[in-house]
Design an enzyme around this catalytic site. Structure first.
Site, PDB file in Angstrom:
ATOM      1  N   ASP A   1       0.854  -1.184   0.000  1.00  0.00           N
ATOM      2  CA  ASP A   1       0.000   0.000   0.000  1.00  0.00           C
ATOM      3  C   ASP A   1       0.891   1.235   0.000  1.00  0.00           C
ATOM      4  OD1 ASP A   1      -1.903   1.992   0.438  1.00  0.00           O
ATOM      5  OD2 ASP A   1      -3.051   0.764   1.841  1.00  0.00           O
TER       6      ASP A   1
ATOM      7  N   ARG B   1      -0.373   4.401  -0.671  1.00  0.00           N
ATOM      8  CA  ARG B   1      -1.215   5.594  -0.685  1.00  0.00           C
ATOM      9  C   ARG B   1      -0.719   6.635   0.320  1.00  0.00           C
ATOM     10  NH1 ARG B   1      -6.958   2.729  -0.083  1.00  0.00           N
ATOM     11  NH2 ARG B   1      -5.655   1.403   1.209  1.00  0.00           N
TER      12      ARG B   1
END
Ligand SMILES: [Zn+2]
Length: 198
Positions: free
Chosen positions: A126, A128
């Site tokens: 991830d 983000r």
């Protein structure tokens, strides 16, 4: 220098809401962070910070829960009369649509979950970022929010960016096709009750 913000209104189901778009150019070509603002949100209002998913939101795929998360958040915030949905152009957990498609293809060929596929392709779980979301919240005068999420990493990321976060418990309808995806997310730290998909 304070970043420029573009503002206007839109209508949804007979209710008017405000749209605020951070004006900074993103050298990566991603769309800027966008806020849909309902009513006159104050501290501790409901907030959803949502990352883009073309498959779920545009193609209406049942393989993930993104569309239902977004729809449920909009309904809850609309019903409460005030709150914010922030939309971030972060496909495929920040790896972009191309890598997301590579991950799906790998998963379907090797019968692996999305995280296993990303790792096999050398991609981070991830990547983000939530700095722009925190900036938008601050610009709206919000320093404390009730966040609609089951992702502890998102809670921590916003807190690291100066937003006090209480996680709001919610239940999102899930298709039988998305259950494997939710189970993978649960194993990788999302706070999803085993029976929630029912
Ligand atoms: Zn999705």
């Amino acid at each position: 220098m304070t970043e420029q913000m573009f503002e206007h209104t839109l209508w949804r189901k007979g209710n008017k809401f405000a749209v605020k778009v951070l004006g900074a150019e993103d050298p990566s070509g991603h769309s800027p962070a966008t806020a849909a603002v309902y009513g006159n949100p104050q501290n501790d209002c409901l907030v959803r910070v949502h990352s883009r998913c073309v498959y779920g939101e545009v193609f209406e795929s049942d393989d993930c829960d993104c569309r239902e998360q977004l729809r449920t958040a909009l309904q809850m915030i609309d019903a409460e009369g005030a709150g914010v949905v922030i939309y971030l152009d972060q496909e495929g957990r920040g790896e972009g649509l191309r890598n997301k498609a590579r991950g799906y293809a790998y998963s379907q060929e090797h019968h692996t979950d999305t995280f296993t596929s990303y790792r096999a392709l050398g991609l981070p779980d991830d990547s983000r970022s939530y700095e722009a979301a925190a900036e938008l919240l601050r610009r709206l005068g919000l320093t404390s929010v009730r966040l609609l999420t089951n992702n502890p990493a998102k809670v921590h990321a916003l807190q690291e960016n100066g937003i006090e976060v209480k996680r709001e418990t919610w239940t999102v309808p899930v298709s039988e096709f998305a259950r494997a995806y939710l189970e993978a997310k649960r194993q990788y730290g999302h706070m999803i009750a085993t029976g929630q998909a029912d």
